[in-house]
Design a protein around this motif. Structure first.
Motif: not given
Length: 475
Positions: A283-288, A332-333, A390-396
């Protein structure tokens, strides 16, 4: 004089008035007739009470006695008595009832409820008065007093190494039996866990008084086990996948719904804090707009039934890939389009026809799209999901999750050591709470129709070379 119908008499036994001295209040009582009263044993039969269920809307039923419901012949009137029973109303409120009596035909139905610390569960529910009738503990007992009887079906590696230790260590579940088609495997586990063993699941269900079964069998055997459990009114905790095809998944779902049982598919990542943290960081990385996922390992792609399309329903997509598909659906659904390419050529010296490697392209009408790499033939073992916004990424990764800014600098991270050993125990405890209406079943049969649709779409796309909309498959 009334005749008392006790909960533990054998099937089809004709009772006479002198038996009433042997049983206390709480039994079902019917007027004596010239031919006496017949109690019919309907072990684990599943019936519905329309419009009522403890703590929520819908239908409910309650288990009566050790093996079924008691009822008089010819629909004779029946009186049900309880003393000092705390009950729960549909709205969730509790109340105490003294000497509650209901007169009329015995139309109440049954459901398999867990045993309590007080012993056998002999219960009748009055759907009109919303009270629990009988001598056993009430529906609203605390979790610590509730015990479940479970059996393990499937004694392969996953059953022996994950589920059996979790069952044996559970403070709230009793392992009472095991079952496997291999009599040698059964004999070994019988001696280790000191429980009876069966080589036929129907014999198990007929021979044991069970609340649920844990099922870890080859993919092709799952359907028959689940349908047998549903027919006996026994809940199911099942290893993935739900089914080997979409048609089979729909059949299983309908059978569970008709029987009124819970089925939960086991997926470890749902109970791992690293994976449950993803939505918060996402939710914190902008528009995925993009994601990429990979799950690879190097194993024998021809090993046992897993190398056969006919027995497994497919290869790396439906087997190991099911975990990644579940995770992506969670995050993501359901995708709007699936394009897949598969191959079964990585080990030409081996005999197998189930795909060893697959690449899936998933796209959404929102503009989000991504790729998934799955393989049984790429070392080392790797699992990564990366979402870019748009504001970053998440790496799992398997034991770690990080949120990065647009230049790749880590903003925050979470790591968990020894992340997997507790997964089986956590799933078992969650399922126990599902059966007590304390937790939602987030991995139920109906929810997994989406998984089956994505898997089916992937195989259809690989065969046709065309994009497939999985939503159309279950519309």
């Amino acid at each position: 004089m009334p005749v008392i119908v006790p909960p533990h008499q054998p099937s089809q036994q004709t009772l006479t008035s002198d038996v009433r001295q042997q049983f206390s209040a709480g039994s079902a009582m019917v007027p004596e007739s010239g031919e006496g009263v017949t109690r019919t044993c309907r072990r684990r039969s599943q019936l519905r009470v329309p419009g009522w269920r403890p703590g929520r809307s819908g239908s409910a039923s309650v288990r009566v006695g050790c093996c079924g419901r008691s009822f008089p012949t010819r629909g004779a009137p029946v009186r049900l008595v309880t003393r000092n029973c705390t009950i729960r109303t549909p709205a969730g409120r509790s109340a105490t009832v003294n000497q509650h009596t209901r007169q009329g035909p015995l139309t109440t139905t049954e459901k398999r409820l867990p045993k309590t610390s007080g012993g056998m569960s002999n219960r009748l529910v009055d759907p009109t008065a919303n009270v629990l009738l009988g001598t056993a503990s009430p529906l609203a007992v605390s979790p610590s007093n509730r015990r479940f009887r479970a059996a393990m079906v499937g004694l392969g590696k996953q059953g022996r190494e994950d589920h059996l230790p979790a069952l044996a260590a559970s403070p709230s579940v009793d392992l009472v039996a095991v079952c496997d088609a291999d009599d040698k495997a059964v004999a070994l586990v019988e001696s280790e866990y000191h429980v009876p063993g069966y080589t036929n699941v129907v014999d198990l269900l007929d021979g044991e008084d069970l609340d649920f079964v844990v099922v870890a069998v080859p993919h092709h055997a799952g359907r028959d086990v689940v349908l047998a459990a549903a027919a006996h009114g026994v809940h199911v905790l099942k290893e993935k996948p739900l089914a080997t095809s979409l048609d089979e998944a729909q059949e299983i779902t309908e059978a569970c719904q008709a029987a009124g049982i819970e089925l939960m598919v086991t997926l470890q990542r749902r109970f791992n804090p690293v994976y449950t943290t993803f939505p918060q960081l996402y939710d914190q990385i902008g528009e995925p707009f993009l994601f990429e996922a990979s799950y690879t390992m190097a194993v024998d792609p021809s090993s046992g039934w897993r190398g056969s399309n006919r027995l497994a329903g497919g290869g790396c997509i439906i087997d190991m890939g099911y975990h990644i598909i579940d995770t992506l659906l969670w995050y993501f659904g359901m995708p709007d389009h699936v394009l897949a390419h598969t191959a079964a050529v990585a080990r030409p010296e081996l005999d197998y026809d189930a795909e060893d490697t697959a690449v899936l392209h998933l796209s959404y009408d929102s503009g989000l799209f991504g790729t998934v790499l799955l393989s049984r033939c790429i070392a080392p073992k790797t699992e990564v999901i990366r979402a870019i916004g748009t504001r970053g990424s998440v790496v799992l990764e398997r034991g770690r999750i990080r949120r990065l800014d647009n230049d790749g600098t880590a903003v925050e991270a979470l790591a968990r050591e020894n992340a997997w050993p507790s997964a089986a125990a956590a799933q078992l405890d969650h399922f126990r709470r599902v059966l007590m209406d304390q937790r939602p079943n987030v991995s139920g049969a109906e929810a997994h129709l989406a998984h089956a649709a994505v898997v089916t779409a992937a195989y259809a796309s690989a065969a046709s070379g065309q994009m497939v909309d999985p939503k159309e498959l279950i519309a």
